[in-house]
Design a protein around this motif. Structure first.
Motif, PDB file in Angstrom:
ATOM      1  N   ALA A   6      -2.275  -5.531  16.611  1.00 37.05           N
ATOM      2  CA  ALA A   6      -1.662  -6.238  15.602  1.00 37.05           C
ATOM      3  C   ALA A   6      -0.080  -5.182  14.728  1.00 37.05           C
ATOM      4  CB  ALA A   6      -2.784  -5.498  14.351  1.00 37.05           C
ATOM      5  N   VAL A   7      -0.228  -4.086  14.610  1.00 38.27           N
ATOM      6  CA  VAL A   7       1.380  -3.627  14.609  1.00 38.27           C
ATOM      7  C   VAL A   7       2.445  -4.211  15.649  1.00 38.27           C
ATOM      8  CG1 VAL A   7       1.908  -1.386  14.433  1.00 38.27           C
ATOM      9  CG2 VAL A   7       0.063  -1.316  13.569  1.00 38.27           C
ATOM     10  N   SER A   8       1.919  -3.567  16.437  1.00 40.45           N
ATOM     11  CA  SER A   8       2.942  -4.142  17.999  1.00 40.45           C
ATOM     12  C   SER A   8       3.978  -6.377  17.268  1.00 40.45           C
ATOM     13  CB  SER A   8       2.716  -4.022  19.379  1.00 40.45           C
ATOM     14  OG  SER A   8       2.524  -2.770  19.683  1.00 40.45           O
ATOM     15  N   ARG A   9       2.481  -6.636  17.413  1.00 41.28           N
ATOM     16  CA  ARG A   9       3.478  -7.488  16.886  1.00 41.28           C
ATOM     17  C   ARG A   9       3.937  -8.372  15.713  1.00 41.28           C
ATOM     18  NH1 ARG A   9      -1.859 -12.765  16.838  1.00 41.28           N
ATOM     19  NH2 ARG A   9      -0.103 -14.489  16.130  1.00 41.28           N
ATOM     20  N   TYR A  10       3.360  -7.839  14.976  1.00 43.90           N
ATOM     21  CA  TYR A  10       3.751  -7.419  13.840  1.00 43.90           C
ATOM     22  C   TYR A  10       5.353  -6.915  13.334  1.00 43.90           C
ATOM     23  CZ  TYR A  10       5.952  -6.344   8.732  1.00 43.90           C
ATOM     24  OH  TYR A  10       6.468  -6.188   7.461  1.00 43.90           O
ATOM     25  N   PHE A  11       5.838  -6.107  14.058  1.00 46.89           N
ATOM     26  CA  PHE A  11       6.935  -5.307  14.059  1.00 46.89           C
ATOM     27  C   PHE A  11       7.977  -6.342  15.383  1.00 46.89           C
ATOM     28  CE2 PHE A  11       5.993  -0.930  12.963  1.00 46.89           C
ATOM     29  CZ  PHE A  11       6.386  -1.124  12.304  1.00 46.89           C
ATOM     30  N   LEU A  12       7.209  -6.917  16.369  1.00 51.93           N
ATOM     31  CA  LEU A  12       8.548  -8.301  17.040  1.00 51.93           C
ATOM     32  C   LEU A  12       8.079  -9.344  16.341  1.00 51.93           C
ATOM     33  CD1 LEU A  12       5.420  -7.517  20.642  1.00 51.93           C
ATOM     34  CD2 LEU A  12       7.832  -7.126  20.547  1.00 51.93           C
ATOM     35  N   ASP A  13       7.581 -10.117  15.213  1.00 53.67           N
ATOM     36  CA  ASP A  13       8.038 -10.546  14.751  1.00 53.67           C
ATOM     37  C   ASP A  13       9.210 -10.911  14.320  1.00 53.67           C
ATOM     38  OD1 ASP A  13       7.048 -13.691  13.737  1.00 53.67           O
ATOM     39  OD2 ASP A  13       7.206 -11.909  11.917  1.00 53.67           O
ATOM     40  N   VAL A  14       9.410  -8.834  13.580  1.00 49.54           N
ATOM     41  CA  VAL A  14       9.663  -9.276  12.956  1.00 49.54           C
ATOM     42  C   VAL A  14      11.683  -8.361  12.549  1.00 49.54           C
ATOM     43  CG1 VAL A  14      11.514  -7.501  11.474  1.00 49.54           C
ATOM     44  CG2 VAL A  14       9.163  -7.478  11.309  1.00 49.54           C
ATOM     45  N   LEU A  15      11.181  -8.523  14.922  1.00 49.10           N
ATOM     46  CA  LEU A  15      12.751  -8.300  15.795  1.00 49.10           C
ATOM     47  C   LEU A  15      13.329  -9.897  15.923  1.00 49.10           C
ATOM     48  CD1 LEU A  15      11.503  -4.995  17.538  1.00 49.10           C
ATOM     49  CD2 LEU A  15      13.458  -5.280  15.946  1.00 49.10           C
ATOM     50  N   TYR A  16      12.006 -10.219  16.331  1.00 50.61           N
ATOM     51  CA  TYR A  16      12.470 -12.036  16.908  1.00 50.61           C
ATOM     52  C   TYR A  16      13.493 -12.342  15.792  1.00 50.61           C
ATOM     53  CZ  TYR A  16      11.481 -16.626  18.368  1.00 50.61           C
ATOM     54  OH  TYR A  16      12.181 -18.572  18.213  1.00 50.61           O
ATOM     55  N   LEU A 403      -1.515  -5.084   7.397  1.00 51.40           N
ATOM     56  CA  LEU A 403      -0.737  -6.165   8.378  1.00 51.40           C
ATOM     57  C   LEU A 403      -1.975  -7.462   8.112  1.00 51.40           C
ATOM     58  CD1 LEU A 403      -0.215  -5.322  11.183  1.00 51.40           C
ATOM     59  CD2 LEU A 403       1.862  -5.275   9.379  1.00 51.40           C
ATOM     60  N   ASP A 404      -2.660  -7.153   6.372  1.00 50.76           N
ATOM     61  CA  ASP A 404      -3.713  -8.881   6.387  1.00 50.76           C
ATOM     62  C   ASP A 404      -3.469  -8.758   5.195  1.00 50.76           C
ATOM     63  OD1 ASP A 404      -5.891 -11.034   5.587  1.00 50.76           O
ATOM     64  OD2 ASP A 404      -7.209  -9.497   6.843  1.00 50.76           O
ATOM     65  N   SER A 405      -2.755 -10.337   4.870  1.00 53.98           N
ATOM     66  CA  SER A 405      -1.936 -10.621   3.686  1.00 53.98           C
ATOM     67  C   SER A 405      -2.700 -11.405   2.766  1.00 53.98           C
ATOM     68  CB  SER A 405      -0.466 -11.825   4.332  1.00 53.98           C
ATOM     69  OG  SER A 405      -0.549 -12.629   4.934  1.00 53.98           O
ATOM     70  N   SER A 406      -3.909 -11.704   3.469  1.00 52.16           N
ATOM     71  CA  SER A 406      -5.062 -12.997   2.593  1.00 52.16           C
ATOM     72  C   SER A 406      -6.319 -11.363   2.077  1.00 52.16           C
ATOM     73  CB  SER A 406      -5.459 -13.162   3.620  1.00 52.16           C
ATOM     74  OG  SER A 406      -4.942 -14.994   4.289  1.00 52.16           O
ATOM     75  N   ASP A 407      -6.341 -10.475   2.927  1.00 52.88           N
ATOM     76  CA  ASP A 407      -6.911  -9.693   2.324  1.00 52.88           C
ATOM     77  C   ASP A 407      -6.477  -9.008   1.186  1.00 52.88           C
ATOM     78  OD1 ASP A 407      -9.327  -7.607   1.861  1.00 52.88           O
ATOM     79  OD2 ASP A 407      -8.170  -6.196   3.287  1.00 52.88           O
ATOM     80  N   LEU A 408      -4.527  -8.389   0.992  1.00 54.64           N
ATOM     81  CA  LEU A 408      -4.353  -7.954   0.213  1.00 54.64           C
ATOM     82  C   LEU A 408      -3.798  -9.342  -1.012  1.00 54.64           C
ATOM     83  CD1 LEU A 408      -2.125  -6.442  -1.286  1.00 54.64           C
ATOM     84  CD2 LEU A 408      -0.404  -7.293   0.185  1.00 54.64           C
ATOM     85  N   ALA A 409      -4.335 -10.472  -0.894  1.00 54.74           N
ATOM     86  CA  ALA A 409      -3.998 -11.214  -1.657  1.00 54.74           C
ATOM     87  C   ALA A 409      -5.405 -10.944  -2.631  1.00 54.74           C
ATOM     88  CB  ALA A 409      -3.707 -12.680  -1.241  1.00 54.74           C
ATOM     89  N   ARG A 410      -6.591 -11.044  -2.223  1.00 54.73           N
ATOM     90  CA  ARG A 410      -8.269 -11.171  -2.927  1.00 54.73           C
ATOM     91  C   ARG A 410      -8.044 -10.107  -3.281  1.00 54.73           C
ATOM     92  NH1 ARG A 410      -9.385 -12.808   2.376  1.00 54.73           N
ATOM     93  NH2 ARG A 410      -9.589 -11.522   3.424  1.00 54.73           N
ATOM     94  N   LYS A 411      -7.411  -8.822  -2.562  1.00 53.83           N
ATOM     95  CA  LYS A 411      -6.854  -7.532  -4.060  1.00 53.83           C
ATOM     96  C   LYS A 411      -6.329  -7.667  -4.928  1.00 53.83           C
ATOM     97  CE  LYS A 411     -10.198  -4.802  -1.255  1.00 53.83           C
ATOM     98  NZ  LYS A 411     -11.118  -4.166  -1.515  1.00 53.83           N
ATOM     99  N   LEU A 412      -5.404  -8.352  -5.074  1.00 54.72           N
ATOM    100  CA  LEU A 412      -4.252  -8.423  -6.261  1.00 54.72           C
ATOM    101  C   LEU A 412      -5.443  -9.071  -7.300  1.00 54.72           C
ATOM    102  CD1 LEU A 412      -0.995  -9.490  -4.056  1.00 54.72           C
ATOM    103  CD2 LEU A 412      -1.891  -7.637  -5.260  1.00 54.72           C
ATOM    104  N   LEU A 413      -6.092 -10.341  -6.824  1.00 50.46           N
ATOM    105  CA  LEU A 413      -6.817 -11.254  -7.645  1.00 50.46           C
ATOM    106  C   LEU A 413      -7.796 -10.792  -8.171  1.00 50.46           C
ATOM    107  CD1 LEU A 413      -7.388 -14.714  -5.843  1.00 50.46           C
ATOM    108  CD2 LEU A 413      -5.906 -14.246  -7.287  1.00 50.46           C
ATOM    109  N   GLU A 414      -8.529  -9.755  -7.161  1.00 51.21           N
ATOM    110  CA  GLU A 414      -9.316  -8.840  -8.021  1.00 51.21           C
ATOM    111  C   GLU A 414      -9.030  -7.809  -9.328  1.00 51.21           C
ATOM    112  OE1 GLU A 414     -11.931  -5.470  -6.521  1.00 51.21           O
ATOM    113  OE2 GLU A 414     -11.869  -6.536  -4.940  1.00 51.21           O
ATOM    114  N   ALA A 415      -7.886  -7.444  -9.129  1.00 51.15           N
ATOM    115  CA  ALA A 415      -6.685  -6.615  -9.860  1.00 51.15           C
ATOM    116  C   ALA A 415      -7.206  -7.558 -11.363  1.00 51.15           C
ATOM    117  CB  ALA A 415      -5.804  -5.768  -8.996  1.00 51.15           C
ATOM    118  N   LEU A 416      -6.248  -8.308 -11.011  1.00 51.17           N
ATOM    119  CA  LEU A 416      -5.983  -9.436 -12.572  1.00 51.17           C
ATOM    120  C   LEU A 416      -7.250  -9.615 -13.187  1.00 51.17           C
ATOM    121  CD1 LEU A 416      -3.284 -11.837 -10.666  1.00 51.17           C
ATOM    122  CD2 LEU A 416      -3.339  -9.705 -12.128  1.00 51.17           C
ATOM    123  N   THR A 417      -8.349  -9.494 -12.281  1.00 52.89           N
ATOM    124  CA  THR A 417      -9.610  -9.484 -13.243  1.00 52.89           C
ATOM    125  C   THR A 417     -10.112  -8.393 -14.336  1.00 52.89           C
ATOM    126  OG1 THR A 417     -10.672  -9.103 -11.329  1.00 52.89           O
ATOM    127  CG2 THR A 417     -10.467 -11.423 -11.484  1.00 52.89           C
TER     128      THR A 417
END
Length: 449
Positions: A6-16, A403-417
């Motif tokens: 997952a990390v390798s794929r993320y960096f390859l996407d950024v470099l691309y 690297l999971d933006s969906s999981d981060l979004a859930r944590k942000l929504l949880e924090a706002l409550t």
């Protein structure tokens, strides 16, 4: 997909994305005739000035003198009540040259300045600058002499040894050792070795040269976390020619020394006063910081109609042209998306005190200073679930899958409550952190022998 993939794929996407951004960037053609004429005129100027005895205007002699004088004039002072002890044997010399010359206020530079000030304030260390192969006191009013000569038994603590002056520093280290002293290098991370694809070839080349000339030739190493210390020890012993040296670690401080004396700009004050909650991220814009992940998560909140702001504090770094364009051209930029490149300590303290939570999406760090700084101001933290953040934050911060933006979004929504709740991380002051470091170096009580 495992974590490494997952990390390798993320960096390859950024470099691309960076590659195709640069490929589309059309630089203006140079005016070769103008450049040719300018070079010939410059050569004529050099020739004439040498003939009439004015070669010092451009041969470096006058510039060197002016440069030294200018650097010495820019040195800070310490309170007159501070008394730096300079014994005849075994002084603690803290080299802060690279930090002072850079003028930067990022994580490493802030650590170096805080330790230098605390060490001098306690009278336990003498911070120094190395300029043109000579040592000078970092604080202009620290000692009576304006130059420092090495003495028997001196300890040279390289808090931020530069990669651009290796020959001079190698000579200094040999001089210290010849007088029965010790050289101790500080290691903030081993990221160029553990995730080399997140650095440019030039950065990797400089790091390798620095590592061989400074780290491998030191008598001991101190690290800013236990994780980095074990990584360093394993790397040194695994080299083709193993390097045997003691390695230790110490805990960084989290308080801001200068926040009460620096001004808070109108833009930062306006963000702090906003009625909408805002999330804060602190760190240079570079691939490993995971800003694309944080932006993806914030965009998910905005699509759901959530009125929350996102504030990024950090200078533009490497391999981040696409990220910079994404921020500056975003429809929320200047509205609910803010990028502050030159925030001072007072402004950062103001943001830590007002934010709803710190978002730390990095996938690799040597420590994670913003976690400690946030805890010092009672700010909750939402961080990627990586080992170093577990070491620093323990069970007192919230984690999302790296690297999971969906999981981060859930944590942000949880924090706002929830209402903002103070953290329970024990944060040492810089005096305590510095005392721990200096005691370890002076007594050679390193954790890893």
């Amino acid at each position: 997909m495992d974590k490494n993939s997952a990390v390798s794929r993320y960096f390859l996407d950024v470099l691309y994305r960076e590659y195709f951004y640069l490929k589309k960037d059309k630089s203006p053609k140079k005016n070769w005739l103008r450049d040719f004429f300018f070079k010939r005129m410059l050569e004529l100027y050099w020739s004439i000035t040498r003939v009439i005895g004015l070669g010092f205007l451009h041969d470096g002699r006058r510039q060197t003198t002016n440069r030294v004088d200018q650097i010495l004039r820019q040195r800070p002072s310490i309170p007159q009540s501070s008394c730096i002890q300079t014994p005849e044997h075994g002084r603690m010399l803290i080299d802060v040259t690279s930090t002072h010359l850079s003028g930067k206020e990022t994580g490493i530079q802030r650590v170096v300045k805080e330790i230098a000030f605390a060490g001098a304030e306690m009278g336990a260390a003498l911070p120094i600058l190395r300029i043109e192969d000579r040592f000078f006191p970092y604080f202009r009013n620290a000692v009576s002499s304006d130059s420092i000569e090495l003495r028997p038994g001196d300890i040279l603590l390289l808090l931020d040894a530069p990669a651009a002056d290796l020959e001079s520093y190698s000579a200094a280290m040999k001089a210290v050792r010849s007088l029965g002293g010790h050289n101790v290098v500080c290691i903030y991370d081993l990221l160029p070795k553990t995730i080399p694809w997140s650095f440019s070839p030039e950065q990797l080349q400089h790091y390798e040269g620095w590592f061989r000339a400074i780290v491998c030739e030191s008598d001991a190493a101190v690290c800013i976390s236990e994780s980095v210390a074990h990584e360093l020890k394993a790397h040194l012993t695994g080299l083709p020619q193993p390097v045997r040296m003691p390695v230790g670690w110490f805990q960084l401080g989290g308080n801001f020394r200068y926040c009460k004396t620096l001004p808070v700009g109108a833009d930062v004050a306006a963000i702090a006063r906003t009625s909408s909650p805002f999330f804060l991220s602190v760190g240079t814009l570079e691939p490993r910081k995971g800003y694309h992940i944080s932006l993806d998560a914030m965009e998910e909140l905005w699509r759901q109609g959530i009125d929350a702001h996102f504030v990024i504090v950090g200078r533009y770094g490497w391999m981040s042209d696409v990220l910079q364009r994404r921020i500056l051209e975003h429809e929320e930029h200047g509205k609910r998306l803010h990028w502050l490149q030159n925030a001072n300590d007072a402004e950062l303290h103001c943001l830590y005190s007002s934010a709803h939570a710190l978002v730390f999406a990095s996938i690799a760090e040597g420590f994670g200073l913003p976690i400690i700084e946030a805890a010092n101001d009672g700010l909750p933290v939402i961080a990627s679930d990586i080992p170093i953040f577990r070491e620093v934050g323990g069970k007192n911060i919230s984690y999302f899958s790296a690297l999971d933006s969906s999981d981060l979004a859930r944590k942000l929504l949880e924090a706002l409550t929830k209402e903002r709740q103070s953290q329970k991380i024990e944060v040492p002051g810089w005096k305590q952190s510095t005392q721990q470091l200096l005691d370890m170096v002076r007594t050679q009580s390193y954790q890893l022998k």
